[in-house]
Design a protein around this motif. Structure first.
Motif, PDB file in Angstrom:
ATOM      1  N   GLU A 117      -8.715   0.627  -1.483  1.00 44.28           N
ATOM      2  CA  GLU A 117      -7.973   1.796  -1.616  1.00 44.28           C
ATOM      3  C   GLU A 117      -8.804   3.041  -2.571  1.00 44.28           C
ATOM      4  O   GLU A 117      -9.487   2.496  -3.404  1.00 44.28           O
ATOM      5  CB  GLU A 117      -6.719   1.426  -2.536  1.00 44.28           C
ATOM      6  CG  GLU A 117      -5.778   0.830  -1.646  1.00 44.28           C
ATOM      7  CD  GLU A 117      -4.165   1.164  -2.102  1.00 44.28           C
ATOM      8  OE1 GLU A 117      -3.944   2.173  -2.133  1.00 44.28           O
ATOM      9  OE2 GLU A 117      -3.434   0.102  -2.217  1.00 44.28           O
ATOM     10  N   TYR A 132      -7.923  -6.578  -4.078  1.00 43.70           N
ATOM     11  CA  TYR A 132      -6.849  -7.306  -5.009  1.00 43.70           C
ATOM     12  C   TYR A 132      -7.115  -8.452  -5.410  1.00 43.70           C
ATOM     13  O   TYR A 132      -7.302  -9.378  -4.803  1.00 43.70           O
ATOM     14  CB  TYR A 132      -5.573  -7.080  -4.209  1.00 43.70           C
ATOM     15  CG  TYR A 132      -5.063  -5.816  -3.881  1.00 43.70           C
ATOM     16  CD1 TYR A 132      -3.980  -5.250  -4.587  1.00 43.70           C
ATOM     17  CD2 TYR A 132      -5.531  -4.947  -2.871  1.00 43.70           C
ATOM     18  CE1 TYR A 132      -3.446  -4.096  -4.349  1.00 43.70           C
ATOM     19  CE2 TYR A 132      -4.950  -3.807  -2.699  1.00 43.70           C
ATOM     20  CZ  TYR A 132      -3.953  -3.197  -3.418  1.00 43.70           C
ATOM     21  OH  TYR A 132      -3.604  -1.957  -3.135  1.00 43.70           O
ATOM     22  N   SER A 163      -1.883  -3.730 -14.064  1.00 45.60           N
ATOM     23  CA  SER A 163      -3.100  -2.582 -14.502  1.00 45.60           C
ATOM     24  C   SER A 163      -3.886  -2.404 -13.243  1.00 45.60           C
ATOM     25  O   SER A 163      -4.973  -2.769 -13.426  1.00 45.60           O
ATOM     26  CB  SER A 163      -3.965  -3.350 -15.715  1.00 45.60           C
ATOM     27  OG  SER A 163      -5.014  -2.543 -15.960  1.00 45.60           O
ATOM     28  N   SER A 164      -3.378  -1.621 -12.238  1.00 47.46           N
ATOM     29  CA  SER A 164      -4.438  -1.209 -11.269  1.00 47.46           C
ATOM     30  C   SER A 164      -3.754   0.086 -10.970  1.00 47.46           C
ATOM     31  O   SER A 164      -2.596   0.302 -11.020  1.00 47.46           O
ATOM     32  CB  SER A 164      -4.361  -2.133 -10.136  1.00 47.46           C
ATOM     33  OG  SER A 164      -3.185  -1.986  -9.117  1.00 47.46           O
ATOM     34  N   ALA A 165      -4.532   0.981 -10.340  1.00 44.76           N
ATOM     35  CA  ALA A 165      -4.154   2.573  -9.971  1.00 44.76           C
ATOM     36  C   ALA A 165      -3.178   2.316  -8.757  1.00 44.76           C
ATOM     37  O   ALA A 165      -2.155   2.939  -8.739  1.00 44.76           O
ATOM     38  CB  ALA A 165      -5.174   3.077  -9.466  1.00 44.76           C
ATOM     39  N   SER A 166      -3.168   1.384  -7.848  1.00 41.55           N
ATOM     40  CA  SER A 166      -2.364   1.164  -6.746  1.00 41.55           C
ATOM     41  C   SER A 166      -0.993   0.751  -7.209  1.00 41.55           C
ATOM     42  O   SER A 166       0.113   1.241  -6.758  1.00 41.55           O
ATOM     43  CB  SER A 166      -2.941   0.157  -5.640  1.00 41.55           C
ATOM     44  OG  SER A 166      -4.100  -0.126  -5.783  1.00 41.55           O
ATOM     45  N   LEU A 201     -11.965   7.092  -7.413  1.00 44.29           N
ATOM     46  CA  LEU A 201     -11.909   5.741  -7.774  1.00 44.29           C
ATOM     47  C   LEU A 201     -11.776   5.058  -6.738  1.00 44.29           C
ATOM     48  O   LEU A 201     -10.814   5.151  -5.916  1.00 44.29           O
ATOM     49  CB  LEU A 201     -10.640   5.621  -8.714  1.00 44.29           C
ATOM     50  CG  LEU A 201     -10.371   4.147  -9.032  1.00 44.29           C
ATOM     51  CD1 LEU A 201     -11.320   3.827 -10.264  1.00 44.29           C
ATOM     52  CD2 LEU A 201      -9.072   4.251  -9.942  1.00 44.29           C
ATOM     53  N   GLU A 255     -10.713   1.232  -5.449  1.00 46.12           N
ATOM     54  CA  GLU A 255     -10.579  -0.033  -5.787  1.00 46.12           C
ATOM     55  C   GLU A 255     -10.803  -1.085  -4.514  1.00 46.12           C
ATOM     56  O   GLU A 255     -10.374  -0.926  -3.657  1.00 46.12           O
ATOM     57  CB  GLU A 255      -8.991  -0.294  -6.127  1.00 46.12           C
ATOM     58  CG  GLU A 255      -8.583   0.592  -7.179  1.00 46.12           C
ATOM     59  CD  GLU A 255      -7.312   0.203  -7.819  1.00 46.12           C
ATOM     60  OE1 GLU A 255      -7.055   0.347  -9.109  1.00 46.12           O
ATOM     61  OE2 GLU A 255      -6.354   0.049  -7.042  1.00 46.12           O
ATOM     62  N   THR A 276     -11.231  -3.275  -9.510  1.00 43.89           N
ATOM     63  CA  THR A 276     -10.340  -4.054  -8.645  1.00 43.89           C
ATOM     64  C   THR A 276      -9.019  -3.632  -8.931  1.00 43.89           C
ATOM     65  O   THR A 276      -8.643  -3.106  -9.797  1.00 43.89           O
ATOM     66  CB  THR A 276     -10.898  -5.517  -8.970  1.00 43.89           C
ATOM     67  OG1 THR A 276     -10.602  -5.513 -10.390  1.00 43.89           O
ATOM     68  CG2 THR A 276     -12.276  -5.881  -8.403  1.00 43.89           C
ATOM     69  N   SER A 277      -8.272  -4.101  -7.954  1.00 44.81           N
ATOM     70  CA  SER A 277      -6.713  -3.793  -7.978  1.00 44.81           C
ATOM     71  C   SER A 277      -5.850  -5.040  -8.092  1.00 44.81           C
ATOM     72  O   SER A 277      -6.264  -6.211  -7.856  1.00 44.81           O
ATOM     73  CB  SER A 277      -6.258  -3.059  -6.744  1.00 44.81           C
ATOM     74  OG  SER A 277      -4.988  -2.589  -6.794  1.00 44.81           O
ATOM     75  N   HIS A 331       0.762  -1.173   0.210  1.00 43.55           N
ATOM     76  CA  HIS A 331      -0.219  -0.130  -0.180  1.00 43.55           C
ATOM     77  C   HIS A 331       0.945   1.144  -0.077  1.00 43.55           C
ATOM     78  O   HIS A 331       0.300   2.207  -0.208  1.00 43.55           O
ATOM     79  CB  HIS A 331      -1.054  -0.027   1.158  1.00 43.55           C
ATOM     80  CG  HIS A 331      -2.075  -0.900   1.127  1.00 43.55           C
ATOM     81  ND1 HIS A 331      -2.783  -1.313   0.262  1.00 43.55           N
ATOM     82  CD2 HIS A 331      -2.206  -2.267   2.123  1.00 43.55           C
ATOM     83  CE1 HIS A 331      -3.462  -2.463   0.388  1.00 43.55           C
ATOM     84  NE2 HIS A 331      -3.077  -2.930   1.637  1.00 43.55           N
TER      85      HIS A 331
END
Lengths: 225, 113
Positions: free
Chosen positions: B16, B72, A152-155, B67, B69, B4-5, A83
Motif C-alpha cells: 500500500e 502485512y 500501528s500501521s498507516a493502513s 510512504l 507499506e 511494514t503494515s 484495504h
C-alpha cells in the motif's frame, strides 16, 4: 297540647357561607358545561380525559410515526481484504440530537460487524463523550483502549479513522436540531494527538470524511502488463 | 519512507502506498503511481491502494512525501516474503526504478531561457 319546637334561625355567618357556596357551585357547573360543549364542537371526547385505561402517550422523538424513530444508517467496517471500507446497513433508534445519534452509531460501530467484515475500532474501546460544536466539528473523547490497542500501521489507522469519520458524517444521523457533522476531532481521555498515537496519521486537526477509503480500489498494475 | 503494515484482517496482504498533498513542483501522486507500477513489475506484488493521506511525517515536509507499506506482518505469506532476501532485493530494485525518472528530471539542468 305540646307546640312543635321551632328550628333555630341560621346565623348571619351561615347564610353568607351557603350563599357563596351556592354561587361557586353554579359557576363551576356553568364552566364545566361550557367546556363540554366546546370539546364536543371540536370533535373531542370529554370523557377521554378521565379515562384511566388509556396508556400514557409515548414521547415523540422525530415524528408521530413510530417507525420513523429508527433510521437505516451505514456503518463502515474494513473489507475482508483489509484495504478499504465496506458499508454495513443497520437500523438504529435515533433522537432529536445529532450528537446523540452519532454516539449511538459509534456504539454500533464498536459492537463490530455482523457480516464478513473486520472491526475497525480496537476491542474494549468506548466513547466517553461526543460534543457537536456549532461549526459542525464533532469532538469524540474515546477511552484509552483506542490508543493502547490500535494497530500501528498507516493502513490500519486509515481504516479506523475514516471508518469512524465516514460513519458519523452521514446525513442520516442529522437530528431535528438540524446540525450536521462536517469533521471529527479525536481525543483519547481528553488528550489530543501525542507522539505515540497515532503512529502515522496526523490528528492534530479535525478530520473530514473521505470517500476514497470507501470505494474498492482496484490493485495497481504495471501499465504494460 | 518504507514500512511494514498490520491489520486486524489476516487476509490483508500486499503493498500500500500513501502520498502527501499536492505541492508546487514535483507531484507526489505521480511518484506514488510510478512506485506502484515499478514494484509490481519487479516483485509481482500488487499494490492495493495508492492514496493521498494526511500523515504526521508529511506535515512539515517541503517536498513530495510517499510512504510505502511493503507487506502485512499480520499475514503469514507476507511475513515469509518480507523475510526472503531475494524479495527484499526485488522490492529495493522496484523502488529505485520507480524513483529513477523523477531523480533524472530533478538532476537535469534547466533549459537556458
Amino acid at each position: 297540647m305540646k307546640r312543635p319546637r321551632e328550628l333555630p334561625k341560621p346565623s348571619m355567618f351561615r347564610r353568607v357561607f351557603f350563599a357563596l357556596w351556592g354561587m361557586a357551585t353554579l359557576i363551576l357547573f356553568v364552566t364545566v358545561s361550557l367546556l363540554v360543549v366546546e370539546m364536543s364542537q371540536r370533535g373531542q371526547d370529554p370523557l377521554a380525559i378521565v379515562s384511566e385505561t388509556e396508556p400514557p402517550p409515548k414521547p415523540q422523538l422525530r415524528t408521530t410515526d413510530e417507525a420513523a424513530d429508527y433510521a437505516n444508517i451505514v456503518l463502515y467496517f474494513a473489507a475482508a481484504n483489509g484495504h478499504n471500507l465496506t458499508a454495513e446497513r443497520r437500523s438504529v433508534r435515533i433522537t432529536t440530537s445529532t450528537a446523540e445519534n452519532c454516539k449511538r452509531a459509534l456504539q454500533e460501530l464498536m459492537t463490530g460487524p455482523r457480516e464478513e467484515l473486520t472491526a475497525i475500532v480496537p476491542p474494549d474501546t468506548d466513547v466517553l463523550a461526543a460534543f457537536l460544536l456549532d461549526d459542525g466539528e464533532l469532538v469524540i473523547n474515546f477511552t484509552r483502549d483506542l490508543r493502547v490497542k490500535a494497530l500501528s500501521s498507516a493502513s490500519a489507522e486509515a481504516m479506523m479513522i475514516y471508518g469512524i469519520v465516514n460513519t458519523v458524517c452521514q446525513p442520516d444521523l442529522v437530528g431535528d436540531d438540524g446540525k450536521r457533522v462536517i469533521a471529527v476531532r479525536f481525543l483519547v481521555e481528553g488528550e489530543g494527538q501525542t507522539d505515540q498515537f497515532p503512529a502515522h496519521f496526523d490528528l492534530s486537526e479535525p478530520i473530514a470524511p473521505d470517500p476514497q477509503w470507501n470505494a474498492s480500489v482496484a490493485p495497481v498494475r504495471a501499465e504494460n502488463v | 519512507m518504507t514500512a511494514t503494515s498490520s491489520s486486524a484482517c489476516t487476509q490483508a496482504q500486499g503493498v500500500e502506498i500513501f502520498y502527501s498533498a499536492p505541492q508546487p513542483g514535483l507531484d507526489a501522486a505521480a511518484i506514488a503511481q510510478s512506485l506502484a507500477n515499478a514494484i509490481f513489475e519487479s516483485t509481482g506484488t500488487a499494490c492495493h491502494g495508492v492514496r493521498q493521506a494526511k500523515l504526521s511525517l508529511f506535515r512539515d515536509l517541503d517536498m513530495p512525501g510517499v510512504l510505502i507499506e511493503m507487506g502485512y506482518l499480520t499475514n503469514p505469506a507476507d511475513v515469509a516474503l518480507l523475510a526472503d532476501e531475494a524479495h527484499q532485493q526485488r522490492l529495493a530494485d522496484g523502488i529505485a526504478a520507480g524513483l529513477a525518472p523523477f531523480v533524472a528530471n530533478a538532476a537535469a539542468p534547466e533549459p537556458a531561457s
